[in-house]
Design a protein around this motif. Sequence first.
Motif, short mmCIF file in Angstrom:
data_model
loop_
_atom_site.label_atom_id
_atom_site.label_comp_id
_atom_site.label_asym_id
_atom_site.label_seq_id
_atom_site.Cartn_x
_atom_site.Cartn_y
_atom_site.Cartn_z
N ALA A 38 -3.43 0.60 9.59
CA ALA A 38 -4.34 1.51 8.88
C ALA A 38 -3.80 1.74 7.49
O ALA A 38 -2.66 2.18 7.32
N ARG A 39 -4.61 1.44 6.47
CA ARG A 39 -4.19 1.58 5.07
C ARG A 39 -5.11 2.56 4.36
O ARG A 39 -6.33 2.40 4.36
N ASP A 40 -4.48 3.57 3.74
CA ASP A 40 -5.29 4.55 3.01
C ASP A 40 -5.68 4.00 1.64
O ASP A 40 -5.34 2.86 1.30
N ASP A 41 -6.38 4.81 0.84
CA ASP A 41 -6.89 4.33 -0.44
C ASP A 41 -5.79 4.02 -1.45
O ASP A 41 -6.02 3.32 -2.43
N GLN A 42 -4.58 4.53 -1.23
CA GLN A 42 -3.44 4.20 -2.08
C GLN A 42 -2.65 3.00 -1.54
O GLN A 42 -1.63 2.62 -2.10
N GLY A 43 -3.11 2.44 -0.42
CA GLY A 43 -2.44 1.29 0.18
C GLY A 43 -1.31 1.64 1.12
O GLY A 43 -0.61 0.76 1.61
N LEU A 44 -1.11 2.95 1.38
CA LEU A 44 -0.06 3.35 2.32
C LEU A 44 -0.48 3.03 3.74
O LEU A 44 -1.66 3.10 4.09
N VAL A 45 0.50 2.70 4.58
CA VAL A 45 0.26 2.28 5.96
C VAL A 45 0.70 3.39 6.91
O VAL A 45 1.77 3.97 6.74
N SER A 65 5.18 -2.52 1.38
CA SER A 65 6.45 -3.23 1.16
C SER A 65 7.58 -2.61 1.99
O SER A 65 8.42 -3.34 2.53
N ASP A 66 7.60 -1.29 2.12
CA ASP A 66 8.63 -0.63 2.93
C ASP A 66 8.42 -0.90 4.42
O ASP A 66 9.38 -1.09 5.17
N ALA A 67 7.16 -0.92 4.86
CA ALA A 67 6.86 -1.22 6.27
C ALA A 67 7.28 -2.65 6.60
O ALA A 67 7.88 -2.90 7.66
N LEU A 68 6.98 -3.58 5.71
CA LEU A 68 7.38 -4.97 5.94
C LEU A 68 8.90 -5.11 5.94
O LEU A 68 9.46 -5.86 6.75
N LEU A 105 1.38 -6.31 10.62
CA LEU A 105 1.69 -6.03 9.22
C LEU A 105 1.72 -7.32 8.40
O LEU A 105 1.13 -7.40 7.31
N PHE A 106 2.40 -8.33 8.90
CA PHE A 106 2.49 -9.60 8.17
C PHE A 106 1.11 -10.24 8.00
O PHE A 106 0.77 -10.73 6.92
N LEU A 107 0.29 -10.22 9.05
CA LEU A 107 -1.05 -10.80 8.96
C LEU A 107 -1.93 -10.02 7.99
O LEU A 107 -2.69 -10.62 7.22
N ALA A 108 -1.86 -8.70 8.02
CA ALA A 108 -2.65 -7.89 7.09
C ALA A 108 -2.25 -8.19 5.65
O ALA A 108 -3.10 -8.31 4.76
#
Length: 147
Positions: free
Chosen positions: A18-25, A118-121, A138-141
């Motif tokens: 799930a990614r918010d409008d700022q791209g955070l996961v 980037s931090d999640a990856l 995460l990698f596929l997204a």
Amino acid sequence: MTDADRTTPSRDASVVVARDDQGLVALLTADFPSHGGHHLFLPGGRMETGETPEKCARRELREEAGATAQQWRSLGSYAMTLASTARVHLYEARHLTLGPQQLTDAEEDFKLMWWPMSDALDAARHGRFLLPAGPLALFLAEVHNRP
């Protein structure tokens, strides 16, 4: 029920990036003492009777992250183990509306956090996830969103 029956997945599951409008996961963490402490994971879980994989993903996202999404993309479905026909269905969810988590008693210690991709990856690369479906999703997204 044998020990093998308890450890072999018998129901499909869904996992959501799930990614918010700022791209955070959306990431969750909880303590798993039998696995050495706290680990990260993505919203997700086993399908309930009569659920489709996407309905399961929508429900798990709402319960565990308190979010609903307007845009959904399938990232594929993969076998959980060689010993079972159960599959894990991976999704990316965007254009989120946030609300309160709806955790069950078994999930009450789940802590929700929002991290840059980037931090999640990086956390996935360093083995901070307990189960492999989260890093794979995460990698596929990330690959799906490259220009």
